[in-house]
Design a protein around this motif. Structure first.
Motif, short mmCIF file in Angstrom:
data_model
loop_
_atom_site.label_atom_id
_atom_site.label_comp_id
_atom_site.label_asym_id
_atom_site.label_seq_id
_atom_site.Cartn_x
_atom_site.Cartn_y
_atom_site.Cartn_z
N THR A 114 -5.35 2.19 4.33
CA THR A 114 -4.82 3.05 5.40
C THR A 114 -4.55 2.21 6.65
OG1 THR A 114 -5.96 5.01 4.58
CG2 THR A 114 -5.37 5.01 6.92
N ARG A 115 -5.51 1.36 7.00
CA ARG A 115 -5.37 0.54 8.22
C ARG A 115 -4.28 -0.52 8.03
NH1 ARG A 115 -10.97 0.44 7.40
NH2 ARG A 115 -10.87 -1.80 6.97
N ALA A 116 -4.25 -1.14 6.86
CA ALA A 116 -3.23 -2.17 6.62
C ALA A 116 -1.85 -1.52 6.59
CB ALA A 116 -3.51 -2.88 5.30
N LYS A 162 -1.35 -1.52 -2.42
CA LYS A 162 -1.78 -0.27 -1.78
C LYS A 162 -1.38 -0.25 -0.31
CE LYS A 162 -5.50 1.99 -4.13
NZ LYS A 162 -6.78 2.68 -3.90
N ALA A 163 -1.49 -1.40 0.35
CA ALA A 163 -1.12 -1.46 1.77
C ALA A 163 0.36 -1.15 1.94
CB ALA A 163 -1.46 -2.83 2.35
N PHE A 193 -8.51 -1.73 15.70
CA PHE A 193 -9.35 -0.64 15.23
C PHE A 193 -10.76 -0.72 15.81
CE2 PHE A 193 -6.11 -1.25 11.93
CZ PHE A 193 -5.55 0.02 11.94
N THR A 194 -11.31 0.46 16.06
CA THR A 194 -12.69 0.53 16.55
C THR A 194 -13.64 0.34 15.37
OG1 THR A 194 -12.86 2.91 16.19
CG2 THR A 194 -11.99 2.18 18.33
N LEU A 195 -14.90 0.11 15.68
CA LEU A 195 -15.91 -0.05 14.64
C LEU A 195 -15.95 1.20 13.75
CD1 LEU A 195 -17.96 -2.13 13.77
CD2 LEU A 195 -19.66 -1.00 15.23
N ARG A 196 -15.87 2.36 14.40
CA ARG A 196 -15.92 3.61 13.64
C ARG A 196 -14.72 3.71 12.69
NH1 ARG A 196 -17.88 8.80 13.54
NH2 ARG A 196 -16.30 10.34 12.98
N GLN A 197 -13.57 3.30 13.17
CA GLN A 197 -12.38 3.33 12.32
C GLN A 197 -12.51 2.35 11.16
OE1 GLN A 197 -9.61 2.64 15.49
NE2 GLN A 197 -9.16 4.81 15.76
N LEU A 198 -13.09 1.19 11.44
CA LEU A 198 -13.27 0.20 10.37
C LEU A 198 -14.23 0.72 9.31
CD1 LEU A 198 -13.50 -3.05 12.53
CD2 LEU A 198 -11.63 -2.41 11.00
N ARG A 199 -15.25 1.46 9.77
CA ARG A 199 -16.27 1.93 8.84
C ARG A 199 -15.81 3.15 8.05
NH1 ARG A 199 -21.58 1.52 12.65
NH2 ARG A 199 -22.13 -0.63 12.18
N LEU A 247 -3.64 11.63 4.86
CA LEU A 247 -3.29 10.51 3.97
C LEU A 247 -4.33 10.41 2.87
CD1 LEU A 247 -2.47 7.80 6.68
CD2 LEU A 247 -0.83 9.19 5.40
N ASN A 248 -3.87 10.04 1.70
CA ASN A 248 -4.80 9.83 0.60
C ASN A 248 -4.63 8.42 0.04
OD1 ASN A 248 -6.36 9.74 -1.62
ND2 ASN A 248 -5.49 11.54 -2.63
N PRO A 249 -5.46 7.48 0.55
CA PRO A 249 -5.31 6.08 0.12
C PRO A 249 -5.72 5.85 -1.32
CG PRO A 249 -7.23 6.34 1.56
CD PRO A 249 -6.51 7.66 1.55
N THR A 250 -6.33 6.83 -1.97
CA THR A 250 -6.72 6.65 -3.38
C THR A 250 -5.67 7.20 -4.33
OG1 THR A 250 -7.86 8.78 -3.61
CG2 THR A 250 -9.14 6.95 -2.72
N PHE A 251 -4.66 7.88 -3.78
CA PHE A 251 -3.69 8.57 -4.63
C PHE A 251 -2.99 7.61 -5.59
CE2 PHE A 251 0.73 9.92 -5.33
CZ PHE A 251 0.51 11.10 -5.99
N PHE A 252 -2.57 6.48 -5.07
CA PHE A 252 -1.80 5.56 -5.91
C PHE A 252 -2.67 4.89 -6.95
CE2 PHE A 252 0.49 5.79 -1.86
CZ PHE A 252 1.69 6.26 -2.33
N GLY A 253 -3.93 4.66 -6.56
CA GLY A 253 -4.85 4.05 -7.50
C GLY A 253 -5.05 4.94 -8.71
#
Ligand code: ZN
Length: 182
Positions: free
Chosen positions: A35-37, A121-122, A23-29, A100-106
Protein backbone atom coordinates in the motif's frame (compact mmCIF):
# COMPACT_ATOMS: atom_id res chain seq x y z
CA UNK A 1 10.12 23.39 -3.68
CA UNK A 2 8.88 21.36 -0.74
CA UNK A 3 5.27 20.32 -0.67
CA UNK A 4 3.84 19.40 2.67
CA UNK A 5 0.35 18.12 2.18
CA UNK A 6 -2.01 16.58 4.64
CA UNK A 7 -5.13 15.56 2.76
CA UNK A 8 -4.69 11.80 2.79
CA UNK A 9 -5.25 9.98 6.06
CA UNK A 10 -3.66 6.54 6.27
CA UNK A 11 -3.92 4.47 9.47
CA UNK A 12 -5.77 7.47 10.86
CA UNK A 13 -2.86 9.86 10.40
CA UNK A 14 -2.14 12.37 7.64
CA UNK A 15 0.46 11.45 5.05
CA UNK A 16 3.13 14.10 4.62
CA UNK A 17 4.43 14.51 1.07
CA UNK A 18 7.92 15.90 0.75
CA UNK A 19 7.23 15.37 -2.21
CA UNK A 20 7.49 11.59 -1.70
CA UNK A 21 5.22 10.33 1.07
CA UNK A 22 6.84 10.31 4.51
CA UNK A 23 5.14 7.72 6.68
CA UNK A 24 4.64 7.90 10.42
CA UNK A 25 5.58 5.04 12.71
CA UNK A 26 1.91 4.16 13.05
CA UNK A 27 1.50 4.07 9.29
CA UNK A 28 4.58 1.87 8.94
CA UNK A 29 3.25 -0.52 11.55
CA UNK A 30 -0.38 -0.65 10.51
CA UNK A 31 -0.38 -0.59 6.72
CA UNK A 32 0.90 -3.05 4.15
CA UNK A 33 4.23 -2.36 2.48
CA UNK A 34 2.53 -2.70 -0.91
CA UNK A 35 0.00 0.00 0.00
CA UNK A 36 2.78 2.42 0.96
CA UNK A 37 4.97 1.56 -2.03
CA UNK A 38 1.94 1.94 -4.29
CA UNK A 39 1.23 5.40 -2.92
CA UNK A 40 4.86 6.45 -3.41
CA UNK A 41 4.79 5.16 -6.98
CA UNK A 42 1.52 6.90 -7.84
CA UNK A 43 2.53 10.15 -6.07
CA UNK A 44 5.62 10.32 -8.29
CA UNK A 45 3.53 10.60 -11.47
CA UNK A 46 2.42 13.90 -12.97
CA UNK A 47 -1.29 13.16 -12.63
CA UNK A 48 -0.80 11.68 -9.18
CA UNK A 49 0.78 14.97 -8.10
CA UNK A 50 -2.02 16.91 -9.72
CA UNK A 51 -4.71 14.99 -7.83
CA UNK A 52 -2.80 15.04 -4.52
CA UNK A 53 -2.27 18.80 -4.86
CA UNK A 54 -5.94 19.39 -5.66
CA UNK A 55 -7.10 17.35 -2.69
CA UNK A 56 -4.56 18.97 -0.36
CA UNK A 57 -6.87 21.95 0.11
CA UNK A 58 -8.17 22.30 3.65
CA UNK A 59 -11.68 21.50 2.53
CA UNK A 60 -10.90 17.85 1.73
CA UNK A 61 -10.18 14.77 3.83
CA UNK A 62 -9.53 11.44 2.18
CA UNK A 63 -9.64 8.57 4.65
CA UNK A 64 -7.80 5.54 3.28
CA UNK A 65 -8.55 2.19 4.89
CA UNK A 66 -7.21 -1.28 4.24
CA UNK A 67 -9.65 -4.17 4.18
CA UNK A 68 -8.31 -7.62 3.44
CA UNK A 69 -11.84 -8.91 3.00
CA UNK A 70 -12.76 -6.45 0.28
CA UNK A 71 -13.52 -8.22 -2.97
CA UNK A 72 -11.59 -5.77 -5.09
CA UNK A 73 -8.17 -4.16 -4.99
CA UNK A 74 -9.83 -0.90 -4.19
CA UNK A 75 -13.02 1.00 -4.09
CA UNK A 76 -14.13 4.54 -3.47
CA UNK A 77 -17.74 4.64 -2.33
CA UNK A 78 -19.71 7.59 -3.52
CA UNK A 79 -20.16 10.13 -0.70
CA UNK A 80 -23.58 11.28 0.38
CA UNK A 81 -25.51 13.73 -1.72
CA UNK A 82 -24.91 16.54 0.77
CA UNK A 83 -21.15 16.10 0.35
CA UNK A 84 -21.43 16.07 -3.44
CA UNK A 85 -23.69 19.09 -3.40
CA UNK A 86 -21.29 21.11 -1.25
CA UNK A 87 -18.43 20.76 -3.75
CA UNK A 88 -18.58 24.50 -4.41
CA UNK A 89 -18.64 25.44 -0.73
CA UNK A 90 -14.95 25.85 0.11
CA UNK A 91 -15.68 26.53 3.79
CA UNK A 92 -17.19 23.08 4.26
CA UNK A 93 -14.91 20.10 4.86
CA UNK A 94 -15.74 17.20 2.57
CA UNK A 95 -14.72 13.70 3.60
CA UNK A 96 -14.17 10.77 1.26
CA UNK A 97 -13.34 7.13 1.92
CA UNK A 98 -11.06 4.89 -0.12
CA UNK A 99 -10.76 1.19 0.69
CA UNK A 100 -7.70 -0.70 -0.53
CA UNK A 101 -7.05 -4.39 -0.32
CA UNK A 102 -3.31 -5.09 -0.67
CA UNK A 103 -3.91 -8.84 -0.37
CA UNK A 104 -6.40 -8.99 -3.25
CA UNK A 105 -3.85 -9.65 -5.95
CA UNK A 106 -1.99 -12.18 -3.89
CA UNK A 107 -5.13 -14.22 -3.46
CA UNK A 108 -5.92 -13.90 -7.12
CA UNK A 109 -2.67 -15.61 -8.08
CA UNK A 110 -3.30 -18.90 -9.79
CA UNK A 111 -6.83 -17.88 -10.58
CA UNK A 112 -7.86 -15.98 -13.67
CA UNK A 113 -5.00 -13.55 -14.25
CA UNK A 114 -6.08 -9.95 -14.31
CA UNK A 115 -5.81 -8.30 -17.71
CA UNK A 116 -3.11 -5.98 -16.57
CA UNK A 117 0.51 -5.28 -17.29
CA UNK A 118 1.30 -4.59 -13.67
CA UNK A 119 3.55 -7.18 -12.12
CA UNK A 120 4.60 -6.53 -8.55
CA UNK A 121 2.21 -5.86 -5.71
CA UNK A 122 3.54 -2.32 -5.41
CA UNK A 123 2.80 -1.75 -9.10
CA UNK A 124 -0.68 -3.16 -8.73
CA UNK A 125 -1.35 -1.07 -5.64
CA UNK A 126 -0.11 2.06 -7.44
CA UNK A 127 -2.82 1.37 -10.02
CA UNK A 128 -5.39 0.87 -7.24
CA UNK A 129 -4.44 4.21 -5.68
CA UNK A 130 -4.67 5.88 -9.08
CA UNK A 131 -8.02 4.28 -9.89
CA UNK A 132 -9.72 5.15 -6.61
CA UNK A 133 -8.22 8.59 -6.12
CA UNK A 134 -9.39 9.47 -9.60
CA UNK A 135 -12.95 8.77 -8.47
CA UNK A 136 -12.40 10.93 -5.37
CA UNK A 137 -11.06 13.70 -7.59
CA UNK A 138 -14.34 13.64 -9.51
CA UNK A 139 -16.44 13.46 -6.33
CA UNK A 140 -14.56 16.52 -5.08
CA UNK A 141 -15.77 18.38 -8.15
CA UNK A 142 -19.33 17.41 -7.26
CA UNK A 143 -19.55 14.79 -10.01
CA UNK A 144 -21.58 11.75 -8.96
CA UNK A 145 -21.31 8.25 -10.43
CA UNK A 146 -21.24 6.92 -13.05
CA UNK A 147 -17.78 8.18 -14.00
CA UNK A 148 -16.51 5.41 -16.25
CA UNK A 149 -18.33 6.53 -19.37
CA UNK A 150 -17.06 10.10 -19.11
CA UNK A 151 -14.52 11.18 -21.69
CA UNK A 152 -12.61 13.33 -19.16
CA UNK A 153 -12.41 10.40 -16.72
CA UNK A 154 -11.08 8.04 -19.38
CA UNK A 155 -8.61 10.61 -20.72
CA UNK A 156 -7.18 11.24 -17.27
CA UNK A 157 -7.10 7.51 -16.51
CA UNK A 158 -5.21 6.71 -19.71
CA UNK A 159 -2.67 9.48 -19.08
CA UNK A 160 -2.15 8.35 -15.50
CA UNK A 161 -1.96 4.65 -16.37
CA UNK A 162 0.66 5.49 -19.01
CA UNK A 163 2.67 7.44 -16.45
CA UNK A 164 2.52 4.43 -14.16
CA UNK A 165 3.88 2.28 -16.98
CA UNK A 166 0.63 0.47 -17.79
CA UNK A 167 -0.65 2.16 -20.97
CA UNK A 168 -3.07 -0.66 -21.76
CA UNK A 169 -4.60 -0.96 -18.31
CA UNK A 170 -8.30 -0.29 -18.48
CA UNK A 171 -10.59 1.24 -15.92
CA UNK A 172 -14.15 0.80 -17.08
CA UNK A 173 -17.29 -1.09 -16.21
CA UNK A 174 -15.96 -4.38 -17.53
CA UNK A 175 -12.77 -4.02 -15.54
CA UNK A 176 -14.30 -2.92 -12.31
CA UNK A 177 -15.71 -6.28 -11.31
CA UNK A 178 -12.23 -7.76 -11.35
CA UNK A 179 -10.06 -5.01 -9.96
CA UNK A 180 -12.09 -2.25 -8.41
CA UNK A 181 -15.66 -1.58 -7.56
CA UNK A 182 -17.45 1.66 -6.89
ZN1 ZN B 1 -13.92 2.96 -11.31
Amino acid sequence: MIHVLFAILLAGEPVRFDPAPQFTLRQLRHTAAATRAGLARWAATEHGRLIINALAAKEYDVMVLEDDADRSAGNAPQPGLATLASAGDHAKVKSYVVVLNPTFFGDAKGMTPLPTEAGTKAELMSAAWAAEMLHVYFYAQGISLPHHARRDFQETWRAMATELGFPAMRHDDEEEAACWSH
